[in-house]
Design a protein around this motif. Structure first.
Motif, mmCIF file in Angstrom:
data_model
loop_
_atom_site.group_PDB
_atom_site.id
_atom_site.type_symbol
_atom_site.label_atom_id
_atom_site.label_comp_id
_atom_site.label_asym_id
_atom_site.label_seq_id
_atom_site.Cartn_x
_atom_site.Cartn_y
_atom_site.Cartn_z
ATOM 1 N N ILE A 14 0.847 -1.145 0.036
ATOM 2 C CA ILE A 14 -0.224 0.190 -0.009
ATOM 3 C C ILE A 14 0.865 0.962 0.142
ATOM 4 N N LYS A 15 1.916 1.194 0.946
ATOM 5 C CA LYS A 15 2.922 2.304 0.765
ATOM 6 C C LYS A 15 3.432 2.717 -0.389
ATOM 7 N N SER A 18 0.737 4.002 -3.198
ATOM 8 C CA SER A 18 0.448 5.406 -2.710
ATOM 9 C C SER A 18 1.656 6.205 -3.162
ATOM 10 N N PHE A 19 2.824 5.748 -3.103
ATOM 11 C CA PHE A 19 4.311 6.616 -3.602
ATOM 12 C C PHE A 19 4.277 6.619 -4.956
ATOM 13 N N GLY A 20 3.802 5.645 -5.770
ATOM 14 C CA GLY A 20 3.816 5.522 -7.004
ATOM 15 C C GLY A 20 2.623 6.476 -7.844
ATOM 16 N N THR A 21 1.750 6.422 -7.040
ATOM 17 C CA THR A 21 0.458 7.261 -7.561
ATOM 18 C C THR A 21 0.911 8.979 -7.644
ATOM 19 N N LEU A 22 1.385 9.106 -6.280
ATOM 20 C CA LEU A 22 1.720 10.731 -5.894
ATOM 21 C C LEU A 22 2.884 10.805 -6.829
ATOM 22 N N LEU A 133 5.118 11.178 5.335
ATOM 23 C CA LEU A 133 4.586 10.533 6.429
ATOM 24 C C LEU A 133 4.502 8.876 5.950
ATOM 25 N N LEU A 134 5.216 8.750 4.778
ATOM 26 C CA LEU A 134 5.139 7.315 4.126
ATOM 27 C C LEU A 134 6.691 6.857 4.592
ATOM 28 N N GLY A 135 7.541 7.659 4.799
ATOM 29 C CA GLY A 135 8.820 7.138 5.081
ATOM 30 C C GLY A 135 9.050 7.516 6.546
ATOM 31 N N ASN A 136 10.096 6.765 7.094
ATOM 32 C CA ASN A 136 10.525 7.115 8.485
ATOM 33 C C ASN A 136 11.747 7.834 8.531
ATOM 34 N N GLU A 137 12.297 8.185 9.749
ATOM 35 C CA GLU A 137 13.248 9.052 9.817
ATOM 36 C C GLU A 137 14.515 8.913 9.175
ATOM 37 N N TYR A 138 14.691 7.674 8.890
ATOM 38 C CA TYR A 138 15.867 7.069 8.171
ATOM 39 C C TYR A 138 15.794 7.070 6.424
ATOM 40 N N GLU A 139 14.461 7.195 6.152
ATOM 41 C CA GLU A 139 14.372 7.329 4.762
ATOM 42 C C GLU A 139 13.896 8.350 4.005
ATOM 43 N N PHE A 189 -6.507 11.653 -16.620
ATOM 44 C CA PHE A 189 -6.561 10.362 -16.499
ATOM 45 C C PHE A 189 -5.899 9.889 -15.453
ATOM 46 N N ILE A 190 -4.470 10.564 -14.862
ATOM 47 C CA ILE A 190 -3.910 10.278 -13.715
ATOM 48 C C ILE A 190 -4.783 10.518 -12.646
ATOM 49 N N GLY A 191 -5.570 11.701 -12.720
ATOM 50 C CA GLY A 191 -6.376 12.011 -11.695
ATOM 51 C C GLY A 191 -7.350 11.083 -11.232
ATOM 52 N N LEU A 192 -8.030 10.525 -12.341
ATOM 53 C CA LEU A 192 -9.099 9.422 -12.338
ATOM 54 C C LEU A 192 -8.510 8.322 -11.493
ATOM 55 N N ILE A 193 -7.445 7.995 -11.966
ATOM 56 C CA ILE A 193 -6.682 6.562 -11.584
ATOM 57 C C ILE A 193 -6.500 6.903 -9.911
ATOM 58 N N SER A 194 -6.061 8.196 -9.515
ATOM 59 C CA SER A 194 -5.678 8.234 -8.189
ATOM 60 C C SER A 194 -6.756 8.099 -7.398
ATOM 61 N N TYR A 195 -7.977 8.608 -7.763
ATOM 62 C CA TYR A 195 -9.258 8.508 -6.820
ATOM 63 C C TYR A 195 -9.204 7.113 -6.728
ATOM 64 N N ILE A 196 -9.081 6.286 -7.526
ATOM 65 C CA ILE A 196 -9.377 4.695 -7.281
ATOM 66 C C ILE A 196 -8.252 4.034 -6.371
ATOM 67 N N LEU A 197 -6.955 4.407 -6.462
ATOM 68 C CA LEU A 197 -5.924 3.865 -5.738
ATOM 69 C C LEU A 197 -5.676 4.513 -4.534
ATOM 70 N N LEU A 198 -5.868 5.788 -4.336
ATOM 71 C CA LEU A 198 -5.479 6.478 -3.106
ATOM 72 C C LEU A 198 -6.315 6.175 -1.864
ATOM 73 N N GLU A 199 -5.723 5.673 -0.817
ATOM 74 C CA GLU A 199 -6.391 5.576 0.373
ATOM 75 C C GLU A 199 -6.928 6.965 1.285
ATOM 76 N N PRO A 200 -8.153 6.964 1.605
ATOM 77 C CA PRO A 200 -8.181 8.360 2.401
ATOM 78 C C PRO A 200 -7.433 8.429 3.691
ATOM 79 N N ASP A 201 -6.945 9.670 4.161
ATOM 80 C CA ASP A 201 -6.458 10.027 5.226
ATOM 81 C C ASP A 201 -7.233 9.679 6.441
ATOM 82 N N VAL A 202 -6.695 9.189 7.600
ATOM 83 C CA VAL A 202 -7.563 9.243 8.901
ATOM 84 C C VAL A 202 -7.138 10.543 9.728
ATOM 85 N N ILE A 203 -8.115 11.511 9.484
ATOM 86 C CA ILE A 203 -8.099 12.732 10.221
ATOM 87 C C ILE A 203 -8.561 12.563 11.480
ATOM 88 N N SER A 204 -7.935 12.838 12.587
ATOM 89 C CA SER A 204 -8.191 12.755 14.043
ATOM 90 C C SER A 204 -9.073 13.918 14.378
#
Length: 426
Positions: A14-15, A18-22, A133-139, A189-204
């Motif tokens: 998933i990581k 998401s990264f590839g889509t972005l 947020l996809l990468g840790n402090e070493y990445e 077309f990438i916009g249409l694809i990103s809507y399908i592939l990206l997961e929604p954020d969890v907003i506290s």
């Protein structure tokens, strides 16, 4: 154990999905707004635009971007990327349709401003937040480096595709329109694809004490924390220094045409390599050296600021009228590679300087607001210098201004390293 491994693999998949889509979005959303990179001369010939008019359009769009980044300080921690990313890409595609009609200059300015809203208010800060947020402090260096390199690959493929369309239609007015339509279809077309592939954020919707609180209040609270964090401002002004040098890379294109008499098609190819292809080289190398060799994006940038500044001063004083064209091409591409290696990692210090992750959206937006501010005025400054100081003297002035910004970046990077050292000693 198998279940745990499966969950880890799923999260990793998933990581990177998401990264590839972005990365796909990042590599295509700026094509229309940066039409000058590959089609500077055709824009002048077929759209009737002068150096100053192109410069003004870029600066006005940059000004809109500035206010867009300011608004995004609130928006990126309030609205999910699943909405922001597709909306920005689809909107860009639709605006490209309008641009392909070769509108009046006033409408041209409006379209460029709206392109800036899509790219810089809706897309870019959201993308930066998501990558951090996809990468840790070493990445961080690698994540941003791979992003820049992959973006450069997508940039280059897309731009050469548009150049091929332009040539196929005769390298004339119809060719430019077709190239613009090509640039419009890809992000749509990438916009249409990103809507399908990206997961929604969890907003506290709770605070640190676990109490229920409105999302608007949380977003505003994060925005205020970011504005009060001096470390974010330091990183932002370092980005400002890099971007000021970056803005000058555009003028290597007309420089090679006027001083070295490169043909129009070769100028277009050079523009693509200079603005996009170098990301493939500079991005991954910058990220790798940052994480594996120097273990500090700020230290890496300080070194490259010195190299870039010295190279620009030397290049400004070369006898360009009497040297081989390949010296000019190789020199400008080398300088560009240095700049793109810094661009790849100039937001990575957010982790190094301990910016809280929970305000990443606000931090990245503030960093983008300050960091990309040169786009609001430097294109007009550089364009006016060329129109008022024709020939080699105008370009020499631009190169020396770029060197001055590199010197400022070196001083600021040194100061940031001092701040990091003090915080690590606590």
């Amino acid at each position: 154990m198998a279940v745990v491994e499966t969950n880890v693999e799923k999260k990793s998949s998933i990581k990177w999905l998401s990264f590839g889509t972005l990365m796909l979005g990042a590599g295509t959303i700026y094509k229309l707004g940066a039409l000058k990179d590959a089609f500077y001369v055709p824009m002048q010939e077929f759209m009737g635009l002068s150096n100053t008019q192109i410069g003004v359009a870029m600066s006005v769009a940059g000004l809109i971007s500035t206010f867009g980044f300011l608004a995004s300080i609130y928006l990126t921690d309030r609205i999910s990327k699943k909405i922001m990313i597709p909306l920005s890409l689809v909107g860009t595609g639709l605006l490209g349709l309008a641009l392909s009609t070769f509108p009046s200059y006033s409408m041209f300015l409006v379209i460029y401003c709206l392109l800036a809203v899509c790219a810089d208010m809706l897309f870019w800060p959201t993308m930066l937040k998501s990558v951090r947020l996809l990468g840790n402090e070493y990445e961080q260096g690698r994540m941003f480096g791979i992003l820049e390199g992959g973006r450069g690959l997508i940039d280059t493929i897309t731009a050469f595709g548009a150049l091929g369309v332009f040539a196929a239609f005769g390298s004339n007015e119809s060719g430019l329109k077709a190239a613009i339509l090509f640039y419009s279809a890809v992000p749509f077309f990438i916009g249409l694809i990103s809507y399908i592939l990206l997961e929604p954020d969890v907003i506290s919707d709770t605070n640190a004490k676990g109490e229920k609180i409105g999302k608007n209040k949380i977003a505003l609270g994060g925005m205020m924390r970011a504005l009060r964090n001096k470390n974010i401002w330091l990183v932002a002004f370092n980005v400002f220094s890099v971007y000021s040098v970056y803005c000058g890379l555009t003028y290597f294109i007309p420089f090679l045409k006027e001083v070295y008499a490169l043909p129009v098609v070769l100028i277009g190819a050079y523009g693509i390599i200079n603005q996009y292809g170098l990301k493939m080289l500079g991005g991954p190398i910058g990220g790798l050296i940052t994480d594996k060799v120097l273990h500090s994006p700020t230290r890496f940038m300080r070194i490259v600021f010195v190299i870039t500044g010295v190279a620009l001063v030397v290049f400004a004083f070369l006898p360009h009228r009497s040297i081989n064209v390949y010296v000019g091409v190789v020199s400008t591409l080398s300088i560009g590679a240095c700049v793109f290696s810094m661009r790849a990692v100039f937001f990575a210090p957010m982790e190094e300087i301990n910016v809280p992750r929970e305000i990443t959206g606000s931090a990245m937006s503030l960093g983008a607001f300050i960091g990309y501010l040169p786009g609001a005025f430097l294109y007009t400054v550089y364009g006016s210098i060329l129109d008022n100081m024709p020939g080699l003297s105008g370009y020499k002035t631009i190169f020396l201004i770029m060197a001055a910004f590199a010197a400022a970046g070196f001083l600021l990077s040194s100061y940031i390293l001092g701040v990091i050292k003090k915080e690590q000693a606590k």
